[in-house]
Enzyme design. Sequence first.
Site, PDB file in Angstrom:
ATOM      1  N   LYS B 182      11.191   1.159 -10.588  1.00 31.27           N
ATOM      2  CA  LYS B 182      10.802  -0.171 -10.935  1.00 31.27           C
ATOM      3  C   LYS B 182       9.191  -0.087 -10.461  1.00 31.27           C
ATOM      4  CE  LYS B 182       9.936  -3.933  -8.918  1.00 31.27           C
ATOM      5  NZ  LYS B 182       8.798  -4.595  -9.562  1.00 31.27           N
ATOM      6  N   GLU B 256       7.156   3.232   2.833  1.00 28.02           N
ATOM      7  CA  GLU B 256       5.642   3.376   3.187  1.00 28.02           C
ATOM      8  C   GLU B 256       4.897   1.968   3.020  1.00 28.02           C
ATOM      9  OE1 GLU B 256       4.438   6.078   3.849  1.00 28.02           O
ATOM     10  OE2 GLU B 256       5.633   7.740   2.962  1.00 28.02           O
ATOM     11  N   CYS B 290      -3.295   1.700   1.028  1.00 30.64           N
ATOM     12  CA  CYS B 290      -2.495   1.336   2.321  1.00 30.64           C
ATOM     13  C   CYS B 290      -3.142   2.079   3.383  1.00 30.64           C
ATOM     14  CB  CYS B 290      -1.235   1.732   2.455  1.00 30.64           C
ATOM     15  SG  CYS B 290      -0.647   3.029   1.546  1.00 30.64           S
ATOM     16  N   GLU B 387      -3.663  -6.824   7.312  1.00 32.27           N
ATOM     17  CA  GLU B 387      -4.365  -5.976   6.189  1.00 32.27           C
ATOM     18  C   GLU B 387      -4.786  -6.953   4.915  1.00 32.27           C
ATOM     19  OE1 GLU B 387      -1.203  -3.858   4.043  1.00 32.27           O
ATOM     20  OE2 GLU B 387      -2.447  -2.287   3.821  1.00 32.27           O
TER      21      GLU B 387
END
Lengths: 331, 476
Positions: B182, B256, B290, B387
């Site tokens: 997806k 991840e 990331c 983040e």
Amino acid sequence: MSSVVPAYAPDAPGRLAGFADATASASALRRFLHGLPGVDAVGLEARAAGLGTRSIKTTAKAYAIDLAISMIDLTTLEGADTAGKVRALCAKGTYPDPTDRRTPHVAAICVYPDMAAVAKEALAGTGIRVASVATAFPSGRAARAVKLADTAEAVAAGADEIDMVVDRGAFLSGRYMDVFEEIQAVKEACAREDGSRAHLKVIFENGELATYDNIRRCSWLAMLAGADFIKTSTGKVAVNATPPGTLLMLEAVRDFRAATGVQVGVKPAGGIRTAKDAVKYLVTVNEIAGDDWLSPEWFRFGASSLLNDLLMQRQKLSTGRYSGPDYVTVD
Amino acid sequence: MAFEYAPAPESRAILDLAPSYGLFIDGEFAEAADGAVFKSVSPSSEEVLAEVARAGEADVERAVAAARRAFGTWSALPGAERGKYLFRIARILQERSRELAVLESLDNGKPIRETRDIDLPLVAAHFFYYAGWADKLAYAGYGPDPRPLGVAGQVIPWNFPLLMLSWKIAPALAAGNTVVLKPAETTPLSALFFADICRQAGLPRGVVNILPGYGDAGAALVAHPDVDKVAFTGSTEVGRSIARTVAGTRKRVTLELGGKAANIVFDDAPIDQAVEGIVDGIFFNQGHVCCAGSRLLVQESVQDEVLDALKRRMATLRVGDPLDKNTDIGAINSAAQLARITELAAAGEAEGAQRWAPPCELPSAGYWFAPTLFTGVTQAHRIAREEIFGPVLSVLTFRTPAEAVEKANNTPYGLAAGIWSEKGSRILSVADKLRAGVVWANTFNKFDPTSPFGGYKESGYGREGGRHGLEGYLDV
């Protein structure tokens, strides 16, 4: 755009105040040069390659091509040079494209010292400078008295600019003070009787300095000694101007001006043959040192065959067609 | 007169974009069972690029069933045969790389310079690399006969749509698994072009299934009882919910997740190259990375020098049209992401950090955020802990190597870190102490299919890439 080479600024008074300690002794000079930030070769080369991917088209390309032409030190440095050959080159530098008089003239004609007088006479009234390689070019292997005499002869013959080579042997064996003093001595030999001075370009021969750390050190050494320009190479060895080496020298002049207020020029020489390469160098000047350096006063190309490719590209931009090598002059 | 670069746009003509796209199930494009669709929008112009079928639970059911049927034959193929398909896909990816680079730039907002020079070459490299492993699984160090797991349910993010697809699909297929993937709802198009490439390569039906959709489709896929392996790249928040879903089941999981990587600059660093690495670390892909080096830890003795050089460099970054070959920084991927970046940057100012951005004109349409620097940041500020996933760099300082390590590790995340120093022994000793999956020395954001990638702590578990990436798709 103007194709007139601007007059050189006089030396700033109090030049290099604050750096007197760095050159106070051989050991101080050594400590200073080895205290400069290191250069990471992989990162430097990646940055130079990245700047090479800038896509310069249409109006930007036309601007860059004319600018590059006006920055050329059109060069003949052959053992077989004659007065006739030098005069032909001077004519070519004055009117690079006889079919289009709007084409800017080159910055200088670069010759051996014995041809300086010929070039001076041929270029009278054009605004084009005479550059002369002196100091036992290209090896630099001669007694200092010979190098200084070589320089003085060229200046007396009318050279506006002296391209000197550094003693790579002295540099590589760590005798930085010897190199420093020799540059200073040559600078003094550039003086004319009327008190003015020929412009001093200091050639490193980057290929023989071998490491990027050495190129950065040599840049600072030459600038501390009074170089008006720093130049990559003689064009006479296997490795001449490279984009990373030139980028590094542009960083050095940028940092030097920030530290001292004195602006020094940069001249890559040898192996730059295509308009595409020249444009990549101009992009590097623009993004590393800044547009203050985007003039013939502060950036030059040492080249002989580059001019014709620039002219062909220029004709392509104005006519929409490639004309071919028979539509530019061979000199 | 300044040297102004005229626009140098890559041509869109190479891209044949259809007005609508379906789901890719069992080798066919199909509408969603409930007929639902959504629009994929170009973040740089807000132009609607295409209408895409939106997968729901019934579609997940169909896709998993197709993958299950295909698993029997696909896993029974000799490894060399699977390798052939993967090599074929890799070559087609190379042949169509310009088209895919344009598509990815349009759909994601990232500059063509990056899709052309970084994303697409890496995508092809991952397929080539894992194609080479397909007939050598017995020599991967997991015993003489490692077996595939079965059906892999994979959910990927919007920051590197095609690259994350390659990280997931290439090792899964090499190991003999079949896949239901997806893509993210803001960037579904390149995955659908990849579906077309699977057909072009003659890949057997059902081996790869692509389900564009939203979080509900992803949740259904993760929860599906016939999925044997879940692989997810995305936010830590979603990663947590996936971990809860699969807890207690036999499913294998690779996650991840987010990061807040420290980029440590020591006083003996090659300063000019460190500045390039800082820029690459945080402004690459608009900071939508990331492992972005979003916390700059700079030694106090060189702070001024580094910051001056960094600001000078940031002023040369070109923000604008992603399809212009001279653009360095493209558009923020979505309005929602832009809002989050804006909110966190505001928090940085409110908490007392000093904000700086170079003067740059942002386009009026689309989602844009200027490259931004915060100085005077401390560990207590939100912008040093959360983040941001945007082009926002927080600068902190340190005095000693021990302090640098302490601050670098003082984060809930542990995905990546960078060290800048000319002293090799310092690099080795500091790298050894950093709790991060990847530590770069005198470089940043370098990726290679042979190199494992993954995190510590809230950055997830499992590794992708390299021989380690195979392990996640094998019963070992």
